[in-house]
Design a protein around this motif. Sequence first.
Motif, PDB file in Angstrom:
ATOM      1  N   ARG A  97      20.848  58.251  42.464  1.00 40.54           N
ATOM      2  CA  ARG A  97      21.704  58.198  43.647  1.00 40.54           C
ATOM      3  C   ARG A  97      22.939  57.333  43.390  1.00 40.54           C
ATOM      4  O   ARG A  97      24.070  57.715  43.720  1.00 40.54           O
ATOM      5  N   ASN A  98      22.729  56.169  42.775  1.00 41.47           N
ATOM      6  CA  ASN A  98      23.852  55.280  42.458  1.00 41.47           C
ATOM      7  C   ASN A  98      24.789  55.910  41.431  1.00 41.47           C
ATOM      8  O   ASN A  98      26.008  55.785  41.531  1.00 41.47           O
TER       9      ASN A  98
ATOM     10  N   ALA B 286      25.392  59.070  41.008  1.00 41.19           N
ATOM     11  CA  ALA B 286      26.203  60.086  41.697  1.00 41.19           C
ATOM     12  C   ALA B 286      27.327  59.427  42.487  1.00 41.19           C
ATOM     13  O   ALA B 286      28.473  59.887  42.468  1.00 41.19           O
ATOM     14  N   ALA B 287      27.007  58.322  43.147  1.00 35.58           N
ATOM     15  CA  ALA B 287      28.012  57.643  43.983  1.00 35.58           C
ATOM     16  C   ALA B 287      29.177  57.125  43.152  1.00 35.58           C
ATOM     17  O   ALA B 287      30.309  57.074  43.631  1.00 35.58           O
ATOM     18  N   PHE B 288      28.915  56.749  41.904  1.00 32.88           N
ATOM     19  CA  PHE B 288      29.962  56.119  41.102  1.00 32.88           C
ATOM     20  C   PHE B 288      30.463  57.007  39.966  1.00 32.88           C
ATOM     21  O   PHE B 288      31.053  56.536  38.992  1.00 32.88           O
ATOM     22  N   GLY B 289      30.246  58.300  40.101  1.00 33.48           N
ATOM     23  CA  GLY B 289      30.901  59.249  39.200  1.00 33.48           C
ATOM     24  C   GLY B 289      30.398  59.228  37.769  1.00 33.48           C
ATOM     25  O   GLY B 289      31.151  59.546  36.833  1.00 33.48           O
TER      26      GLY B 289
ATOM     27  N   TYR C 159      29.026  50.514  39.329  1.00 33.55           N
ATOM     28  CA  TYR C 159      30.175  50.340  40.226  1.00 33.55           C
ATOM     29  C   TYR C 159      31.304  49.601  39.497  1.00 33.55           C
ATOM     30  O   TYR C 159      32.460  50.038  39.499  1.00 33.55           O
TER      31      TYR C 159
ATOM     32  N   ARG D 220      34.852  51.270  38.237  1.00 35.99           N
ATOM     33  CA  ARG D 220      36.140  50.697  38.642  1.00 35.99           C
ATOM     34  C   ARG D 220      36.985  50.398  37.410  1.00 35.99           C
ATOM     35  O   ARG D 220      38.189  50.665  37.403  1.00 35.99           O
TER      36      ARG D 220
ATOM     37  N   LEU E 194      37.535  55.426  37.712  1.00 38.48           N
ATOM     38  CA  LEU E 194      36.888  56.681  38.123  1.00 38.48           C
ATOM     39  C   LEU E 194      36.865  56.841  39.644  1.00 38.48           C
ATOM     40  O   LEU E 194      36.721  57.945  40.162  1.00 38.48           O
ATOM     41  N   LEU E 195      36.982  55.697  40.361  1.00 42.11           N
ATOM     42  CA  LEU E 195      36.838  55.753  41.821  1.00 42.11           C
ATOM     43  C   LEU E 195      38.194  55.730  42.500  1.00 42.11           C
ATOM     44  O   LEU E 195      39.186  55.312  41.930  1.00 42.11           O
TER      45      LEU E 195
ATOM     46  N   GLN F 259      33.832  54.988  46.234  1.00 45.17           N
ATOM     47  CA  GLN F 259      32.789  55.812  45.624  1.00 45.17           C
ATOM     48  C   GLN F 259      33.197  57.275  45.680  1.00 45.17           C
ATOM     49  O   GLN F 259      34.180  57.624  46.329  1.00 45.17           O
ATOM     50  N   MET F 260      32.449  58.113  44.977  1.00 47.42           N
ATOM     51  CA  MET F 260      32.737  59.542  44.953  1.00 47.42           C
ATOM     52  C   MET F 260      32.447  60.128  46.340  1.00 47.42           C
ATOM     53  O   MET F 260      31.466  59.748  46.975  1.00 47.42           O
TER      54      MET F 260
ATOM     55  N   GLN G  90      30.773  62.382  48.821  1.00 43.73           N
ATOM     56  CA  GLN G  90      29.576  63.234  48.802  1.00 43.73           C
ATOM     57  C   GLN G  90      28.813  63.080  50.102  1.00 43.73           C
ATOM     58  O   GLN G  90      29.070  62.181  50.892  1.00 43.73           O
TER      59      GLN G  90
ATOM     60  N   LEU H 260      25.710  55.667  49.367  1.00 38.83           N
ATOM     61  CA  LEU H 260      24.748  54.688  48.884  1.00 38.83           C
ATOM     62  C   LEU H 260      23.660  54.385  49.909  1.00 38.83           C
ATOM     63  O   LEU H 260      23.893  54.446  51.109  1.00 38.83           O
TER      64      LEU H 260
END
Lengths: 280, 280
Positions: free
Chosen positions: A149-150, A152-155, A270, A274, A278-279, B252-253, B255, B259
């Motif tokens: 999950r993390n 995915a959130a941070f690319g 994260y 950064r 990426l974000l 964050q990405m 989606q 988080l």
Amino acid sequence: MRDTARQIIRINDPHDPRIAEFRDIRERDLVGRHGQFIAEGTVVLRMLAAAHVSAKARFRAETLLLLENRLEGLGEILAAFPAEVPVYVASAAVLDQIAGFHLHRGVLALGSRMLEQGADALLNALPEKALVGVCCGISNHDNIGSIFRNAAAFGVSALLLDETCCDPLYRKALRVSVGSVLSVPFARGGAALSLLETVDRAGFAIFGLSPRGEIDIRNVPKGNRVALVTGTEGEGLPAHIMERFQTARIPQMPQLDSLNAATATGIALYEMARGQDLLG
Amino acid sequence: MRDTARQIIRINDPHDPRIAEFRDIRERDLVGRHGQFIAEGTVVLRMLAAAHVSAKARFRAETLLLLENRLEGLGEILAAFPAEVPVYVASAAVLDQIAGFHLHRGVLALGSRMLEQGADALLNALPEKALVGVCCGISNHDNIGSIFRNAAAFGVSALLLDETCCDPLYRKALRVSVGSVLSVPFARGGAALSLLETVDRAGFAIFGLSPRGEIDIRNVPKGNRVALVTGTEGEGLPAHIMERFQTARIPQMPQLDSLNAATATGIALYEMARGQDLLG
């Protein structure tokens, strides 16, 4: 939006062979399914639909099994699956008998992994600029799910799991990941060191995460290809990994039990995302 | 290190009144204990010992109940409790009958909350420089436990929980927090808005955490007193809170499911603690 062409098949007998793969799912979780998995809940179902119709086709849905009174609310998600995927419905009593416990969510799917890539192939397919996570010995399904999950959130472009990690396609891990196991490409297998040597050969700067890491995680040098390595919560990364690669730490208060492994991985990814811009 | 003065009392009858508070602990968790709680496992037991002997005396241990074969390995932790705290031991069979399920850890303690401060008193006792977390509607025991663990890791001075948050002294929350519920001062009660007005009056700059927050969490202005507000995972913070206070986001990405609430809180506290130079 409702897909009128789709046939909905009612199941009245919990021993109906058409839904055999859903029987006693709690026990079956323990033995592994050789590329098949159970997706549970609407969020994961939506991710499975997206994976099924994606051009990459790493996963496909075989069968859906739903509580009859959930059917109405799921129209939009069901319409996202091709009409040839069978949709079975059952009453709560029959569904609980099939599953072997009370299934309050009432949304199940049987999925298959269509494509299983090794770490080499997966890394070769990545773009020139990529952030990769490597997990060593993450054997807790909550933690592996949270790490996806993390990621995915941070690319994160891919996760690589050594042979001592648990299967992220296990039902609970998939649920905790809110379906990210189906969206973040991953490979699983091999000993930690040989896996990291593969990552090294693919041109990644490798950083092991540890409370005793040499550099502050914020100071990881910018680079096109960066990899974070996470170990188990209790023991951390083994000494031979810590010695062989660079290490980074998350600044925190000194105390007996530091951050949870998934949370630490989340914070490190994260920071690295950064650092790589990426974000947003 | 072994405390020879301490008497170890053997329990053979699961209905012995001296260990009545440990009976059927799973069911009792659901009803609340009015200031009493069950600590489980060696890590939490160690934190309870530290709390018991601390000058602040917010918590005390009433009774310990251990699996007989765990006694040997716990000598050092037991020695940290004053000799007047009774230590009961039982066989696995008797212990499981007392607890009402198989208790593989074999380490339990009954604790009491000695001092319950309101948010006002708690905030007034804080130093001039402080980072505080405010939770609104965190009703999941895993999440509340993880938030305490993250708060401890990043030097948070206090956590304030509105009336819709669950009890962090619940057995599972305490375990997930690795005992941080006993070390991070907290108050629980009141509606979210009136709680935040109390925080505001105590001179804190307040930032609500949201994927739609106005400023990047890294750009929260430095200040002596800063507070982070976290809402529920699905709904987030209510509109009247988002409108009344400043808001911050974790980049964050984009989606569907961002988080986890505890992970997001951890990352935000990490950034704010760095901003306040609380970490090494």
